[in-house]
Each structure stands twice: as C-alpha cells, then as structure tokens.
Write an enzyme that holds these catalytic residues in place. Structure first.
Site, PDB file in Angstrom:
ATOM      1  N   ASN A 158      40.382  48.366  43.848  1.00  0.00           N
ATOM      2  CA  ASN A 158      41.393  48.816  42.888  1.00  0.00           C
ATOM      3  C   ASN A 158      42.726  48.117  43.124  1.00  0.00           C
ATOM      4  OD1 ASN A 158      39.371  50.456  42.077  1.00  0.00           O
ATOM      5  ND2 ASN A 158      40.200  52.331  42.972  1.00  0.00           N
ATOM      6  N   THR A 198      32.166  53.070  42.435  1.00  0.00           N
ATOM      7  CA  THR A 198      32.051  51.685  41.955  1.00  0.00           C
ATOM      8  C   THR A 198      30.675  51.474  41.341  1.00  0.00           C
ATOM      9  OG1 THR A 198      32.138  49.322  42.530  1.00  0.00           O
ATOM     10  CG2 THR A 198      31.407  50.808  44.279  1.00  0.00           C
ATOM     11  N   SER A 199      30.656  50.669  40.278  1.00  0.00           N
ATOM     12  CA  SER A 199      29.366  50.400  39.615  1.00  0.00           C
ATOM     13  C   SER A 199      28.543  49.403  40.426  1.00  0.00           C
ATOM     14  CB  SER A 199      29.619  49.853  38.207  1.00  0.00           C
ATOM     15  OG  SER A 199      30.425  48.697  38.283  1.00  0.00           O
ATOM     16  N   TYR A 259      48.483  43.753  31.029  1.00  0.00           N
ATOM     17  CA  TYR A 259      48.842  44.174  32.389  1.00  0.00           C
ATOM     18  C   TYR A 259      50.117  45.022  32.402  1.00  0.00           C
ATOM     19  CZ  TYR A 259      44.952  41.984  34.645  1.00  0.00           C
ATOM     20  OH  TYR A 259      43.664  41.710  35.057  1.00  0.00           O
ATOM     21  N   HIS A 290      41.039  42.901  45.392  1.00  0.00           N
ATOM     22  CA  HIS A 290      41.344  42.291  44.087  1.00  0.00           C
ATOM     23  C   HIS A 290      42.845  42.257  43.786  1.00  0.00           C
ATOM     24  CE1 HIS A 290      36.946  43.282  42.702  1.00  0.00           C
ATOM     25  NE2 HIS A 290      37.013  42.247  43.511  1.00  0.00           N
ATOM     26  N   ASN A 292      29.122  59.153  43.415  1.00  0.00           N
ATOM     27  CA  ASN A 292      29.274  58.692  42.029  1.00  0.00           C
ATOM     28  C   ASN A 292      28.624  59.746  41.128  1.00  0.00           C
ATOM     29  OD1 ASN A 292      29.073  57.046  39.551  1.00  0.00           O
ATOM     30  ND2 ASN A 292      29.393  55.294  40.902  1.00  0.00           N
TER      31      ASN A 292
HETATM   32  C1  BJW Z   1      33.286  57.824  39.159  1.00  0.00           C
HETATM   33  C2  BJW Z   1      34.013  58.834  38.523  1.00  0.00           C
HETATM   34  C3  BJW Z   1      34.523  59.855  39.341  1.00  0.00           C
HETATM   35  C4  BJW Z   1      33.395  57.423  37.018  1.00  0.00           C
HETATM   36  N1  BJW Z   1      34.295  59.814  40.656  1.00  0.00           N
HETATM   37  N2  BJW Z   1      33.073  57.828  40.456  1.00  0.00           N
HETATM   38  C5  BJW Z   1      27.261  36.632  43.165  1.00  0.00           C
HETATM   39  C6  BJW Z   1      28.039  36.350  44.293  1.00  0.00           C
HETATM   40  C7  BJW Z   1      29.406  36.031  44.151  1.00  0.00           C
HETATM   41  C8  BJW Z   1      30.008  36.013  42.889  1.00  0.00           C
HETATM   42  C9  BJW Z   1      29.224  36.290  41.778  1.00  0.00           C
HETATM   43  C10 BJW Z   1      27.878  36.596  41.913  1.00  0.00           C
HETATM   44  N3  BJW Z   1      27.396  36.824  40.681  1.00  0.00           N
HETATM   45  C11 BJW Z   1      28.398  36.661  39.794  1.00  0.00           C
HETATM   46  C12 BJW Z   1      29.537  36.341  40.426  1.00  0.00           C
HETATM   47  C13 BJW Z   1      30.846  36.077  39.764  1.00  0.00           C
HETATM   48  C14 BJW Z   1      31.706  37.279  39.494  1.00  0.00           C
HETATM   49  C15 BJW Z   1      30.877  38.539  39.286  1.00  0.00           C
HETATM   50  O1  BJW Z   1      30.671  39.330  40.175  1.00  0.00           O
HETATM   51  N4  BJW Z   1      30.421  38.754  38.067  1.00  0.00           N
HETATM   52  C16 BJW Z   1      29.604  39.927  37.745  1.00  0.00           C
HETATM   53  C17 BJW Z   1      30.150  40.617  36.508  1.00  0.00           C
HETATM   54  C18 BJW Z   1      28.183  39.492  37.608  1.00  0.00           C
HETATM   55  N5  BJW Z   1      32.628  37.443  40.597  1.00  0.00           N
HETATM   56  C19 BJW Z   1      33.771  36.790  40.608  1.00  0.00           C
HETATM   57  O2  BJW Z   1      34.093  36.022  39.717  1.00  0.00           O
HETATM   58  C20 BJW Z   1      34.691  36.987  41.796  1.00  0.00           C
HETATM   59  N6  BJW Z   1      35.043  35.730  42.327  1.00  0.00           N
HETATM   60  C21 BJW Z   1      34.174  34.917  42.907  1.00  0.00           C
HETATM   61  O3  BJW Z   1      33.021  35.222  43.081  1.00  0.00           O
HETATM   62  O4  BJW Z   1      34.721  33.726  43.284  1.00  0.00           O
HETATM   63  C22 BJW Z   1      33.863  32.733  43.870  1.00  0.00           C
HETATM   64  C23 BJW Z   1      34.765  31.640  44.357  1.00  0.00           C
HETATM   65  C24 BJW Z   1      34.682  31.257  45.674  1.00  0.00           C
HETATM   66  C25 BJW Z   1      35.512  30.235  46.141  1.00  0.00           C
HETATM   67  C26 BJW Z   1      36.409  29.620  45.278  1.00  0.00           C
HETATM   68  C27 BJW Z   1      36.494  30.018  43.965  1.00  0.00           C
HETATM   69  C28 BJW Z   1      35.665  31.050  43.496  1.00  0.00           C
HETATM   70  C29 BJW Z   1      36.003  37.658  41.392  1.00  0.00           C
HETATM   71  C30 BJW Z   1      35.806  39.060  40.932  1.00  0.00           C
HETATM   72  C31 BJW Z   1      37.153  39.632  40.495  1.00  0.00           C
HETATM   73  C32 BJW Z   1      36.998  40.957  39.812  1.00  0.00           C
HETATM   74  N7  BJW Z   1      38.226  41.297  39.171  1.00  0.00           N
HETATM   75  C33 BJW Z   1      38.313  42.550  38.446  1.00  0.00           C
HETATM   76  C34 BJW Z   1      39.682  42.583  37.728  1.00  0.00           C
HETATM   77  C35 BJW Z   1      40.809  42.832  38.723  1.00  0.00           C
HETATM   78  C36 BJW Z   1      42.135  42.928  38.048  1.00  0.00           C
HETATM   79  C37 BJW Z   1      42.187  44.059  37.036  1.00  0.00           C
HETATM   80  O5  BJW Z   1      41.861  45.232  37.327  1.00  0.00           O
HETATM   81  O6  BJW Z   1      42.598  43.762  35.939  1.00  0.00           O
HETATM   82  O7  BJW Z   1      38.206  43.655  39.353  1.00  0.00           O
HETATM   83  S1  BJW Z   1      36.951  42.817  37.343  1.00  0.00           S
HETATM   84  C38 BJW Z   1      36.833  44.545  37.598  1.00  0.00           C
HETATM   85  O8  BJW Z   1      35.575  44.919  38.198  1.00  0.00           O
HETATM   86  C39 BJW Z   1      37.916  44.891  38.619  1.00  0.00           C
HETATM   87  C40 BJW Z   1      37.218  45.891  39.477  1.00  0.00           C
HETATM   88  O9  BJW Z   1      37.838  45.960  40.751  1.00  0.00           O
HETATM   89  C41 BJW Z   1      35.804  45.363  39.531  1.00  0.00           C
HETATM   90  C42 BJW Z   1      34.778  46.378  39.930  1.00  0.00           C
HETATM   91  O10 BJW Z   1      34.704  47.414  39.016  1.00  0.00           O
HETATM   92  P1  BJW Z   1      34.476  48.908  39.539  1.00  0.00           P
HETATM   93  O11 BJW Z   1      35.590  49.309  40.407  1.00  0.00           O
HETATM   94  O12 BJW Z   1      33.124  49.026  40.108  1.00  0.00           O
HETATM   95  O13 BJW Z   1      34.631  49.734  38.187  1.00  0.00           O
HETATM   96  P2  BJW Z   1      33.541  50.074  37.072  1.00  0.00           P
HETATM   97  O14 BJW Z   1      34.304  50.467  35.860  1.00  0.00           O
HETATM   98  O15 BJW Z   1      32.544  48.999  36.939  1.00  0.00           O
HETATM   99  O16 BJW Z   1      32.755  51.329  37.668  1.00  0.00           O
HETATM  100  C43 BJW Z   1      33.350  52.601  37.831  1.00  0.00           C
HETATM  101  C44 BJW Z   1      32.374  53.506  38.526  1.00  0.00           C
HETATM  102  O17 BJW Z   1      33.003  54.745  38.739  1.00  0.00           O
HETATM  103  C45 BJW Z   1      31.096  53.791  37.726  1.00  0.00           C
HETATM  104  O18 BJW Z   1      29.971  53.651  38.592  1.00  0.00           O
HETATM  105  C46 BJW Z   1      31.259  55.261  37.303  1.00  0.00           C
HETATM  106  O19 BJW Z   1      30.020  55.947  37.213  1.00  0.00           O
HETATM  107  C47 BJW Z   1      32.080  55.779  38.454  1.00  0.00           C
HETATM  108  N8  BJW Z   1      32.870  56.993  38.152  1.00  0.00           N
HETATM  109  N9  BJW Z   1      34.017  58.602  37.164  1.00  0.00           N
HETATM  110  C48 BJW Z   1      33.550  58.810  41.164  1.00  0.00           C
HETATM  111  N10 BJW Z   1      35.233  60.900  38.799  1.00  0.00           N
END
Ligand code: BJW
Length: 251
Positions: A104, A193-194, A69, A121, A218
């Site tokens: 983000n 976002t993916s 971080y 987040h 995207n």
């Molecule tokens: C461009 C580009 C250009 C490239 N222009 N575009 C169903 C329901 C609820 C929860 C779950 C569920 N199934 C599974 C879960 C659990 C889990 C989850 O979702 N897992 C999946 C992997 C399956 N979710 C969780 O654990 C969440 N918590 C939760 O559900 O808690 C329940 C609970 C309730 C009550 C009590 C206790 C618990 C928490 C999720 C937290 C995510 N955290 C992160 C890290 C944050 C800190 C850090 O950054 O270090 O967040 S993970 C990471 O992914 C980060 C991002 O915000 C997040 C999303 O990623 P994002 O932004 O989509 O990025 P990428 O890299 O995936 O995609 C980039 C995109 O850009 C691509 O599409 C490219 O094509 C595109 N691109 N160039 C425009 N120029």
C-alpha cells in the site's frame, strides 16, 4: 469465524520469533480506501486503475494520471487507520519481532503506530522527478500539488508520485529486505491482497518454502489462500482484532 481457527492462529503467532505481515489494499478498505481492483466511482469510473498505473499512461497523458493521484491523495489524507492497522501495530508489543511489508502507498500502517515497515510500491505522499535527474530517486518537496502538474525545478521534466507502476522495478533495498525476511520468517500473516501482482505475490510462497507457517486473512479465497496453511475468512479489522485479543489472553 471459527474460534478454533483464531486460537490456532494466535498460538502460531505466539511461538514466532519473526513475524512478517504482508499487506495489500484490503487492509485499508475498512478505512474507506477502495481496493485497487474495486471499480472506482464517479469521475474515475470509466478508467481502469491498471491502465493508469503505468509509465506509458503517464507519458501519453501526464495530466490525467497526475489528477488521478491528486484525487487519491486527497481521499487518503481524509481517512484514518482502522482496527486492522491498529491490531497489526499492537502485534509489535506482543511478539519479539514484527515487520510489516506493505504494497500500500497510503501510509496508514505508520499512522497506526507500526515501526518497521517496508513499502514495496512507494508512497503517494512523496514526489519525485520523472527523469530522476539527480539520482534514483530524485525526491522533491512539492507544496502546490493541488495546482496542476508541476515540473521538476532542476530539469523541467514532469513531477510524478513516488510510487511503483507496472513494468517498473521495486525499490532495490525494499524488495531485497522483504525477500530475505520472507525466507527467515517463522510465520507470515498475509492480509487483504489478491496476490496477483509480482514480485510481492511471490513472497508467501517463498516464506512457505523456507518453513514459515502462512496465514491468509481475506473475505474471499484467492491465489494466496490456495498456498496458505490457514485461511481466515473475514474483513481484516474483525479477524485481526480477534487474534490480538486471543494473544493477549495467552500473555
Ligand atoms: C479485504 C477486505 C477487507 C477486500 N479485509 N481484505 C512475474 C514476476 C515478476 C513480475 C511479473 C510477473 N508476472 C507479471 C509481472 C509484471 C507485473 C505484474 O505483476 N503483473 C500482474 C498484473 C500479472 N509486475 C510489475 O510490473 C512490477 N514490476 C516488475 O515486475 O518489474 C520488473 C523489473 C525488474 C527490473 C527492472 C525493471 C523492471 C511492478 C508492480 C507495481 C504494482 N503497482 C501498483 C500501483 C501502485 C501505485 C498505486 O497504488 O497507484 O500497486 S498496481 C496495484 O496492485 C498496487 C497494489 O499495491 C498492487 C496489489 O494489489 P492488492 O493490494 O493485492 O489489491 P487488490 O485490489 O488486487 O486486492 C484487494 C484484496 O483485498 C482482495 O483480495 C479482496 O478480497 C481483499 N479485501 N476487503 C481484508 N475488509
């Protein structure tokens, strides 16, 4: 990019009373911030970001996660908002109500001038006690964050970034407001976002179910583009600037 699609998107935005813009890592890519699922370079190339962004990883090796971080915060502090962030903030001046819901943690929407931002987040520039010893969240002012992993001055537990890791709950107020606005939105603009991380990934479907027109920006088709009413292929800096230009021409 098809000019008709840009015009179509601009027309939809023009008639929206409430626009919700849901953003992910892709919107910051053109600023030089790697997306979450990009392979990292150098020192961090051997680590999987999904493995590091968990409470279990922090418990097992707090210094490793802390250093990751610190590295990312330094990178983020060195970059600036890009035309995509600025186009989103410009939409506020062209439309009645715009709310940015971002996954983000980089703070670049605020730097670009957007005023109503929901951070789902957290934010990498804030720190808290990992035990939340004085309530959730126990935010801490850490000035010497470069010098190793600090301990909470109140209870001695490790300090951690105020971000949401996998399995952790999103800030209550943030997710509830984002869900409510998604149900009320006339248009949802989804950018970079993916669409694989929940509960954020459910917002476009929720918006569509409640009558919103969903536009996905995207370079590649993914989960969101399958449900979107309109898919605009391309980097967000380019696509969003063209939409703003078209909107200005309609004013
Ligand atoms: C461009 C580009 C250009 C490239 N222009 N575009 C169903 C329901 C609820 C929860 C779950 C569920 N199934 C599974 C879960 C659990 C889990 C989850 O979702 N897992 C999946 C992997 C399956 N979710 C969780 O654990 C969440 N918590 C939760 O559900 O808690 C329940 C609970 C309730 C009550 C009590 C206790 C618990 C928490 C999720 C937290 C995510 N955290 C992160 C890290 C944050 C800190 C850090 O950054 O270090 O967040 S993970 C990471 O992914 C980060 C991002 O915000 C997040 C999303 O990623 P994002 O932004 O989509 O990025 P990428 O890299 O995936 O995609 C980039 C995109 O850009 C691509 O599409 C490219 O094509 C595109 N691109 N160039 C425009 N120029």
């Amino acid at each position: 990019m098809n000019p008709e699609d840009i015009l179509g998107a601009a027309r939809r935005l023009k008639s929206a009373k409430l626009l919700v813009v849901l953003t992910g890592a892709g919107v910051s890519k053109e600023s030089g911030v790697p997306t979450f699922r990009d392979a990292l370079d150098g020192l961090w190339a051997k680590y999987d970001a999904q493995q590091l962004a968990t409470p279990a990883a922090f418990r097992a090796n707090p210094k490793l996660v802390w250093d990751w971080y610190v590295y990312r915060r330094q990178m983020i502090e060195a970059v600036k908002p890009n035309p995509g962030h600025f186009a989103i903030s410009e939409l506020e001046r062209l439309l009645p109500q715009v709310v940015v819901v971002t996954q983000n943690i980089d703070g670049l929407h605020k730097q670009a001038g957007s005023s109503d931002i929901i951070e789902l987040h957290g934010n990498i520039r804030r720190y808290r006690c990992s035990a939340n010893c004085r309530g959730n969240p126990t935010l801490l002012e850490i000035s010497a964050w470069e010098n190793g992993l600090p301990a909470c001055p109140h209870c001695g537990h490790w300090v951690r970034p105020d971000v949401v890791w996998f399995t952790e709950a999103l800030p209550d107020e943030a997710i509830h407001r984002a869900q409510e606005l998604s149900r009320q939105a006339d248009v949802m603009l989804v950018v970079g976002t993916s669409g694989v991380v929940y509960p954020a990934a459910a917002l476009p479907g929720m918006a569509k179910e409640h009558g919103a027109y969903v536009i996905d920006v995207n370079p590649v088709r993914d989960e969101i583009s399958t449900i979107a009413n309109l898919f605009l292929a391309g980097p967000s800096g380019e696509v969003l600037s063209q939409i703003v230009q078209a909107l200005r021409a309609m004013a």
